[in-house]
Design an enzyme around this catalytic site. Structure first.
Site, PDB file in Angstrom:
ATOM      1  CG  ASN A  14      -1.817  -1.189   1.290  1.00 49.03           C
ATOM      2  OD1 ASN A  14      -2.398  -1.587   0.282  1.00 49.03           O
ATOM      3  ND2 ASN A  14      -1.937  -1.796   2.453  1.00 49.03           N
ATOM      4  CG  HIS A 100     -10.347  -2.222   7.605  1.00 49.78           C
ATOM      5  ND1 HIS A 100      -9.848  -2.258   8.887  1.00 49.78           N
ATOM      6  CD2 HIS A 100      -9.369  -2.714   6.807  1.00 49.78           C
ATOM      7  CE1 HIS A 100      -8.614  -2.734   8.861  1.00 49.78           C
ATOM      8  NE2 HIS A 100      -8.295  -3.014   7.609  1.00 49.78           N
ATOM      9  CD  GLU A 144     -12.942   0.226   3.725  1.00 46.01           C
ATOM     10  OE1 GLU A 144     -12.153   0.243   2.764  1.00 46.01           O
ATOM     11  OE2 GLU A 144     -13.159  -0.783   4.405  1.00 46.01           O
ATOM     12  CB  SER A 148      -9.067  -2.215   1.435  1.00 45.81           C
ATOM     13  OG  SER A 148      -9.924  -3.090   2.134  1.00 45.81           O
ATOM     14  CG  ASP A 173     -11.303   3.779   6.912  1.00 46.02           C
ATOM     15  OD1 ASP A 173     -10.323   4.224   6.282  1.00 46.02           O
ATOM     16  OD2 ASP A 173     -11.232   2.792   7.662  1.00 46.02           O
ATOM     17  CG  HIS A 176      -7.152   1.582   0.755  1.00 44.08           C
ATOM     18  ND1 HIS A 176      -5.976   0.906   0.525  1.00 44.08           N
ATOM     19  CD2 HIS A 176      -7.781   0.928   1.754  1.00 44.08           C
ATOM     20  CE1 HIS A 176      -5.909  -0.130   1.352  1.00 44.08           C
ATOM     21  NE2 HIS A 176      -6.986  -0.136   2.105  1.00 44.08           N
ATOM     22  CE  LYS A 207      -3.784   0.378   4.631  1.00 41.33           C
ATOM     23  NZ  LYS A 207      -5.050   0.207   5.299  1.00 41.33           N
TER      24      LYS A 207
END
Ligand SMILES: *Cc1c(COP(=O)(O)O)cnc(C)c1O
Length: 352
Positions: A14, A100, A144, A148, A173, A176, A207
């Site tokens: 990541n 997640h 998110e 992910s 979130d 990423h 990340k």
């Protein structure tokens, strides 16, 4: 990367922008190491609280265009501490089904009732809110922004509309998305102009930002409350200063206009097209490019074929992803040359 004495192209990292190797981060960490040493010695509320922690928080708040920010020791600890601070028994959380594990564990620790809506399905969420929202005090929507395992993007504008209509707070979130999407890598929420609408933003430094730890960005009121209530913040030793200094250097680099995110997304678009033209079922629209092959055995076989050719791509299987959706998950990074990705497509060949 090197593994068992062989060199590989790493497609499971990541470290999207290759910042973990950037001279400015390395120099900042080195200098903090000499000045402060390796450990911070105590939690933030005791004597582990140094000026640099606050500089990182001020820098992060401004980077995320929120009033304030708080650094947590990891993304996992942020979610597990944050959610029980926001909701408790008598409250409800409505969360995307593919969220997640740390979000799920945060909800469990809170004692709030959990309703999971189908992945990226605002209509299903609307149904659940209509049916259950009235029975609870506070309600929190959780998603998110870039997922992910599927590499796709949440319908943020729809979620904002629903959270306003049903009087909920929204937690996004951005683990990423931070560093990759939006102006200067400020994230997907900022890219869509929704920052003022999202009460709580979280993301990681571990990340795309090439460091370690995580942040929560929100209003001054929410952050002030977290400092006194979030147990994973209160009862854990502060991150070491070399880590904090590297995180701050990463935020400053992005603010200064290091623009590797847009280039990465273009690279991913090209890679996706090449895979699709060979018949591979590809998901998502980010730097995360999952190829869903279905059976575990097929994912393992393909992963071994790639391994032989010098590509490191860990096959992702249930229970990390739903039964029957085993996949190769390619994390594209700044360090990947287009020729390497072309070669990877060649090695995979045509699907069939
Ligand atoms: C990685 C990740 C986390 C956890 O972050 P760490 O800093 O690795 O603990 C939380 N949420 C999402 C969506 C993640 O991908």
């Amino acid at each position: 990367m090197q593994r068992d004495g062989r060199w590989y192209v790493d497609l499971s990292s990541n470290d999207y922008l290759a910042l973990s190797q950037h001279p400015r981060l390395v120099a900042a960490a080195e200098s903090a190491l000499r000045q402060y040493g390796t450990g911070s010695g105590a939690s933030r509320l005791m004597s582990g609280d140094l000026r640099l922690h606050h500089e990182l928080e001020a820098g992060t708040a401004s980077f995320k265009r929120k009033e304030a920010a708080l650094v947590f020791n990891s993304g996992y600890q942020a979610n597990v501490g944050l959610i029980p601070a926001l909701v408790g028994r008598h409250d409800a959380v409505f969360a995307d089904r593919l969220g997640h594990a740390s979000l799920l564990d945060g909800v469990r620790a809170s004692g709030a009732e959990l309703f999971r809506f189908r992945h990226n399905d605002p209509e299903h969420l609307e149904g659940l809110l209509g049916k259950h929202r009235g029975a609870f005090g506070r309600a929190l929507l959780v998603t998110e922004s870039v997922f992910s395992m599927d590499g796709d993007v949440a319908p943020l504008a729809d979620l904002v509309e629903l959270k306003n209509r049903f009087h909920c707070a929204l937690l996004v979130d951005e683990a990423h998305a931070t560093g990759v999407f939006g102006p200067q890598g400020r994230g997907k929420v900022e890219q869509e102009g929704l920052t003022p609408e999202v009460e709580v933003l979280m993301g990681t430094f571990s990340k795309a930002l090439g460091g370690f730890g995580a942040y929560v960005a929100a209003s001054r009121t929410v952050i002030g409350y977290l400092v006194n209530v979030a147990r994973s913040f209160i009862y854990s030793t502060a991150l070491p200063l070399p880590v904090i200094a590297a995180d701050l250097a990463a935020v400053e680099l992005l603010e200064d206009g290091l623009d590797r995110g847009a280039e990465l997304i273009r690279k991913a678009l090209r890679f996706r097209r090449a895979l699709r033209s060979r018949g591979w079922p590809v998901l998502g629209s980010s730097q995360i490019v999952p190829v869903v092959v279905g059976q575990n055995s097929k994912a393992l076989k393909l992963s071994r074929r790639l391994d032989d050719a010098g590509f490191y791509a860990v096959p992702v299987r249930p229970p990390t992803v739903p039964e029957g959706t085993a996949r190769l998950r390619f994390s594209l990074c700044h360090a990947h040359a287009e020729e390497q990705l072309d070669r990877l497509v060649e090695v995979l060949g045509a699907n069939g």
